[in-house]
Motif scaffolding. Structure first.
Motif, PDB file in Angstrom:
ATOM      1  N   VAL A  34     -26.864 -48.848  13.226  1.00  0.00           N
ATOM      2  CA  VAL A  34     -28.188 -48.585  13.792  1.00  0.00           C
ATOM      3  C   VAL A  34     -28.459 -49.567  14.931  1.00  0.00           C
ATOM      4  O   VAL A  34     -28.886 -49.171  16.017  1.00  0.00           O
ATOM      5  CB  VAL A  34     -29.294 -48.685  12.714  1.00  0.00           C
ATOM      6  CG1 VAL A  34     -30.678 -48.580  13.340  1.00  0.00           C
ATOM      7  CG2 VAL A  34     -29.105 -47.608  11.657  1.00  0.00           C
ATOM      8  N   ALA A  35     -28.177 -50.838  14.686  1.00  0.00           N
ATOM      9  CA  ALA A  35     -28.389 -51.853  15.724  1.00  0.00           C
ATOM     10  C   ALA A  35     -27.518 -51.574  16.950  1.00  0.00           C
ATOM     11  O   ALA A  35     -27.973 -51.682  18.090  1.00  0.00           O
ATOM     12  CB  ALA A  35     -28.103 -53.248  15.169  1.00  0.00           C
ATOM     13  N   GLY A  36     -26.268 -51.193  16.717  1.00  0.00           N
ATOM     14  CA  GLY A  36     -25.368 -50.879  17.822  1.00  0.00           C
ATOM     15  C   GLY A  36     -25.875 -49.716  18.659  1.00  0.00           C
ATOM     16  O   GLY A  36     -25.804 -49.738  19.887  1.00  0.00           O
ATOM     17  N   ALA A  37     -26.398 -48.697  17.977  1.00  0.00           N
ATOM     18  CA  ALA A  37     -26.938 -47.539  18.699  1.00  0.00           C
ATOM     19  C   ALA A  37     -28.160 -47.934  19.523  1.00  0.00           C
ATOM     20  O   ALA A  37     -28.317 -47.498  20.671  1.00  0.00           O
ATOM     21  CB  ALA A  37     -27.296 -46.430  17.713  1.00  0.00           C
ATOM     22  N   LEU A  38     -29.029 -48.764  18.955  1.00  0.00           N
ATOM     23  CA  LEU A  38     -30.219 -49.195  19.689  1.00  0.00           C
ATOM     24  C   LEU A  38     -29.844 -50.048  20.906  1.00  0.00           C
ATOM     25  O   LEU A  38     -30.450 -49.916  21.973  1.00  0.00           O
ATOM     26  CB  LEU A  38     -31.168 -49.958  18.765  1.00  0.00           C
ATOM     27  CG  LEU A  38     -31.833 -49.110  17.682  1.00  0.00           C
ATOM     28  CD1 LEU A  38     -32.604 -49.996  16.710  1.00  0.00           C
ATOM     29  CD2 LEU A  38     -32.737 -48.052  18.288  1.00  0.00           C
ATOM     30  N   VAL A  39     -28.833 -50.895  20.746  1.00  0.00           N
ATOM     31  CA  VAL A  39     -28.376 -51.712  21.879  1.00  0.00           C
ATOM     32  C   VAL A  39     -27.774 -50.820  22.964  1.00  0.00           C
ATOM     33  O   VAL A  39     -28.011 -51.040  24.158  1.00  0.00           O
ATOM     34  CB  VAL A  39     -27.366 -52.786  21.407  1.00  0.00           C
ATOM     35  CG1 VAL A  39     -26.660 -53.444  22.581  1.00  0.00           C
ATOM     36  CG2 VAL A  39     -28.080 -53.835  20.564  1.00  0.00           C
ATOM     37  N   ALA A  40     -27.020 -49.790  22.555  1.00  0.00           N
ATOM     38  CA  ALA A  40     -26.445 -48.870  23.532  1.00  0.00           C
ATOM     39  C   ALA A  40     -27.545 -48.153  24.314  1.00  0.00           C
ATOM     40  O   ALA A  40     -27.467 -48.019  25.547  1.00  0.00           O
ATOM     41  CB  ALA A  40     -25.544 -47.854  22.838  1.00  0.00           C
ATOM     42  N   VAL A  41     -28.584 -47.721  23.620  1.00  0.00           N
ATOM     43  CA  VAL A  41     -29.696 -47.057  24.291  1.00  0.00           C
ATOM     44  C   VAL A  41     -30.407 -48.033  25.222  1.00  0.00           C
ATOM     45  O   VAL A  41     -30.761 -47.685  26.355  1.00  0.00           O
ATOM     46  CB  VAL A  41     -30.685 -46.452  23.256  1.00  0.00           C
ATOM     47  CG1 VAL A  41     -31.958 -45.977  23.925  1.00  0.00           C
ATOM     48  CG2 VAL A  41     -30.017 -45.309  22.511  1.00  0.00           C
ATOM     49  N   GLN A  42     -30.590 -49.255  24.767  1.00  0.00           N
ATOM     50  CA  GLN A  42     -31.219 -50.265  25.620  1.00  0.00           C
ATOM     51  C   GLN A  42     -30.382 -50.478  26.886  1.00  0.00           C
ATOM     52  O   GLN A  42     -30.927 -50.584  27.987  1.00  0.00           O
ATOM     53  CB  GLN A  42     -31.360 -51.587  24.855  1.00  0.00           C
ATOM     54  CG  GLN A  42     -32.061 -52.667  25.633  1.00  0.00           C
ATOM     55  CD  GLN A  42     -32.234 -53.945  24.821  1.00  0.00           C
ATOM     56  OE1 GLN A  42     -31.670 -54.104  23.737  1.00  0.00           O
ATOM     57  NE2 GLN A  42     -33.010 -54.855  25.335  1.00  0.00           N
ATOM     58  N   GLY A  43     -29.077 -50.503  26.732  1.00  0.00           N
ATOM     59  CA  GLY A  43     -28.196 -50.644  27.893  1.00  0.00           C
ATOM     60  C   GLY A  43     -28.348 -49.489  28.863  1.00  0.00           C
ATOM     61  O   GLY A  43     -28.395 -49.685  30.079  1.00  0.00           O
ATOM     62  N   HIS A  44     -28.461 -48.267  28.325  1.00  0.00           N
ATOM     63  CA  HIS A  44     -28.651 -47.092  29.184  1.00  0.00           C
ATOM     64  C   HIS A  44     -29.984 -47.167  29.926  1.00  0.00           C
ATOM     65  O   HIS A  44     -30.056 -46.808  31.109  1.00  0.00           O
ATOM     66  CB  HIS A  44     -28.577 -45.799  28.361  1.00  0.00           C
ATOM     67  CG  HIS A  44     -27.197 -45.464  27.899  1.00  0.00           C
ATOM     68  ND1 HIS A  44     -26.248 -44.910  28.712  1.00  0.00           N
ATOM     69  CD2 HIS A  44     -26.607 -45.625  26.697  1.00  0.00           C
ATOM     70  CE1 HIS A  44     -25.136 -44.731  28.035  1.00  0.00           C
ATOM     71  NE2 HIS A  44     -25.321 -45.161  26.812  1.00  0.00           N
ATOM     72  N   VAL A  45     -31.018 -47.611  29.227  1.00  0.00           N
ATOM     73  CA  VAL A  45     -32.338 -47.735  29.867  1.00  0.00           C
ATOM     74  C   VAL A  45     -32.267 -48.750  31.006  1.00  0.00           C
ATOM     75  O   VAL A  45     -32.732 -48.486  32.120  1.00  0.00           O
ATOM     76  CB  VAL A  45     -33.419 -48.142  28.839  1.00  0.00           C
ATOM     77  CG1 VAL A  45     -34.712 -48.553  29.535  1.00  0.00           C
ATOM     78  CG2 VAL A  45     -33.673 -47.010  27.859  1.00  0.00           C
ATOM     79  N   LEU A  46     -31.665 -49.906  30.739  1.00  0.00           N
ATOM     80  CA  LEU A  46     -31.569 -50.934  31.777  1.00  0.00           C
ATOM     81  C   LEU A  46     -30.692 -50.470  32.939  1.00  0.00           C
ATOM     82  O   LEU A  46     -31.012 -50.720  34.105  1.00  0.00           O
ATOM     83  CB  LEU A  46     -31.028 -52.235  31.184  1.00  0.00           C
ATOM     84  CG  LEU A  46     -31.992 -52.966  30.249  1.00  0.00           C
ATOM     85  CD1 LEU A  46     -31.276 -54.097  29.523  1.00  0.00           C
ATOM     86  CD2 LEU A  46     -33.196 -53.487  31.020  1.00  0.00           C
ATOM     87  N   ALA A  47     -29.604 -49.769  32.641  1.00  0.00           N
ATOM     88  CA  ALA A  47     -28.718 -49.288  33.702  1.00  0.00           C
ATOM     89  C   ALA A  47     -29.398 -48.236  34.570  1.00  0.00           C
ATOM     90  O   ALA A  47     -29.076 -48.104  35.751  1.00  0.00           O
ATOM     91  CB  ALA A  47     -27.438 -48.724  33.090  1.00  0.00           C
ATOM     92  N   SER A  48     -30.349 -47.500  33.978  1.00  0.00           N
ATOM     93  CA  SER A  48     -31.031 -46.457  34.753  1.00  0.00           C
ATOM     94  C   SER A  48     -32.128 -47.016  35.655  1.00  0.00           C
ATOM     95  O   SER A  48     -32.590 -46.328  36.565  1.00  0.00           O
ATOM     96  CB  SER A  48     -31.633 -45.404  33.811  1.00  0.00           C
ATOM     97  OG  SER A  48     -32.725 -45.938  33.098  1.00  0.00           O
ATOM     98  N   ALA A  49     -32.527 -48.252  35.420  1.00  0.00           N
ATOM     99  CA  ALA A  49     -33.557 -48.871  36.259  1.00  0.00           C
ATOM    100  C   ALA A  49     -32.949 -49.280  37.600  1.00  0.00           C
ATOM    101  O   ALA A  49     -31.774 -49.653  37.670  1.00  0.00           O
ATOM    102  CB  ALA A  49     -34.139 -50.101  35.558  1.00  0.00           C
ATOM    103  N   PRO A  50     -33.742 -49.220  38.659  1.00  0.00           N
ATOM    104  CA  PRO A  50     -33.228 -49.697  39.953  1.00  0.00           C
ATOM    105  C   PRO A  50     -32.775 -51.151  39.832  1.00  0.00           C
ATOM    106  O   PRO A  50     -33.412 -51.960  39.135  1.00  0.00           O
ATOM    107  CB  PRO A  50     -34.438 -49.580  40.886  1.00  0.00           C
ATOM    108  CG  PRO A  50     -35.324 -48.564  40.244  1.00  0.00           C
ATOM    109  CD  PRO A  50     -35.105 -48.720  38.765  1.00  0.00           C
TER     110      PRO A  50
END
Length: 96
Positions: free
Chosen positions: A41-57
């Protein structure tokens, strides 16, 4: 109501809706497993957080990451007592 107050209310509303949707997705998906691993669960949340940060300018990424890190202690404190405890399993002497 000021524009800033309206913005904060809308952010809080969207945050609550997304939090509930993510929690439901985790709960619904975890029923497919005999025992969902907290690390997964933690790994999935970190992956999503990474995607959110990568999508930011790029020029806003550091500020967004800092804002996320700043909100984490408050989120942990507000969740204490409202969440169920996770099961910990020991397999071959290793905690999972």
């Amino acid at each position: 109501m000021s524009d800033q107050d309206a913005y904060r209310r809308e952010q809080a509303r969207q945050t609550q809706l997304l939090t509930e949707a993510i929690d439901k997705a985790i709960t619904d998906t975890s029923s497919d497993f005999a025992m969902p691993m907290l690390n997964a669960v933690a790994g999935a949340l970190v992956a999503v957080q990474g995607h959110v940060l990568a999508s930011a300018p790029r020029k806003h990424r550091k500020a967004l990451q800092a804002a996320m890190e700043k909100q984490l202690p408050k989120a942990i404190a507000s969740a204490k007592g409202r969440v169920s405890t996770a099961q910990t399993a020991t397999i071959g002497g290793k905690v999972h």
